[in-house]
Scaffold this active site. Structure first.
Site, mmCIF file in Angstrom:
data_model
loop_
_atom_site.group_PDB
_atom_site.id
_atom_site.type_symbol
_atom_site.label_atom_id
_atom_site.label_comp_id
_atom_site.label_asym_id
_atom_site.label_seq_id
_atom_site.Cartn_x
_atom_site.Cartn_y
_atom_site.Cartn_z
ATOM 1 N N SER A 147 0.850 -1.183 0.000
ATOM 2 C CA SER A 147 0.000 0.000 0.000
ATOM 3 C C SER A 147 0.888 1.237 0.000
ATOM 4 O O SER A 147 2.041 1.183 0.446
ATOM 5 C CB SER A 147 -0.893 0.009 1.250
ATOM 6 O OG SER A 147 -1.530 1.263 1.421
ATOM 7 N N TYR A 160 -1.719 0.082 10.739
ATOM 8 C CA TYR A 160 -1.897 -0.398 9.365
ATOM 9 C C TYR A 160 -0.650 -0.093 8.533
ATOM 10 O O TYR A 160 -0.153 -0.964 7.814
ATOM 11 C CB TYR A 160 -3.129 0.249 8.732
ATOM 12 C CG TYR A 160 -3.278 -0.103 7.275
ATOM 13 C CD1 TYR A 160 -3.648 -1.381 6.882
ATOM 14 C CD2 TYR A 160 -3.033 0.849 6.283
ATOM 15 C CE1 TYR A 160 -3.777 -1.716 5.545
ATOM 16 C CE2 TYR A 160 -3.157 0.525 4.943
ATOM 17 C CZ TYR A 160 -3.527 -0.760 4.576
ATOM 18 O OH TYR A 160 -3.635 -1.078 3.255
#
Length: 252
Positions: A147, A160
């Site tokens: 990501s 995250y």
């Protein structure tokens, strides 16, 4: 018949985790359309079965196995199942993941644990299961979905982001070790904001507001699936190491 665009995907066996929706489902459809034999893994049996049916109806080859990537025996069983159905696994698309936003002051330990279990342990268990066969054959391709949060830390995304920094680190280590010495292709794709329904899964109230705001400019999972096809559709002597894909208007 294979062609110049898909000749490195035709009849390849591709295992995709987190395949029941979002990027995983879009990648499964795209790879199957290019002639790959896709093995779909996720926890939702109904969604997996629906996806297998749609791929087969479109002329592709697909099967599925309900799999919890946080359980190493489940992932070992997935690889064995794939080999029994179609033969040795050529591609692993490590895609199962959770994106749960919260601020440190919220002390959202349950969310932290869920992300660590899925985003870190899940990736490691899949690599552990797939690697022996690839090393023995001196071929194969591992694609880890990361990501842009693994490049830059955003608001309320500390844990995250940490899991995605971890994925980038293990991907580069794999490339340096098993890539160079055993001929295994190692890739990572780092999407920006993708419309996968992730914002609706955030349970923390303030985190949900931040997530829904970010998701307003999201692009479709099919854009990432195009990148998956590109990365995997390479000859054995070429590795696409790192692809970063943003929505045009995303600032980070």
């Amino acid at each position: 018949m294979p062609n110049s665009r898909t000749d490195h995907l035709q009849d390849r066996v591709s295992v995709i985790t987190g395949a029941s929706s979002g990027i995983g489902a879009a990648s499964a459809r795209a790879l199957a359309a290019c002639g790959a034999r896709v093995v779909l893994a996720a926890r939702n049996a109904d969604k997996l079965n629906d996806l297998v049916t749609s791929i087969r109806d479109a002329g592709g080859t697909a099967t599925a196995r309900v799999t919890d990537v946080t359980r190493p025996d489940d992932v070992e069983g997935l690889v064995e199942f794939a080999a029994q159905e179609f033969g040795p696994v050529d591609h692993l698309v490590n895609n199962a993941g959770l994106m749960l936003f919260s601020k440190w002051s919220d002390r959202a330990v349950d969310d932290w644990d869920k992300m660590i279990d899925t985003n870190i342990r899940g990736y490691l268990y899949a690599i552990n299961a797939i690697l022996p066969g690839m090393i023995a054959r001196r071929s194969g391709h591992i694609l880890n979905m990361s990501s842009v949060a693994g490049i830059r830390v955003g608001q309320a995304s500390g844990v995250y982001s940490a899991t995605k920094f971890f994925i980038r680190a293990i991907t580069d280590s794999l490339r340096q070790e098993v890539g160079t010495s055993h001929g295994i292709q190692i890739s990572t794709i780092s999407p920006g904001v993708i419309d996968t329904g992730w914002a609706d899964k955030v349970t923390n109230d303030e985190g949900k507001q931040i997530a829904q705001h970010l998701n307003q400019g999201a692009i479709s999972p099919e854009r990432i699936a195009d990148a998956v096809v590109y990365a995997l559709n390479q000859p054995a002597d070429v590795t696409v190491n790192d692809i970063v894909i943003h929505p045009t208007h995303q600032q980070w």
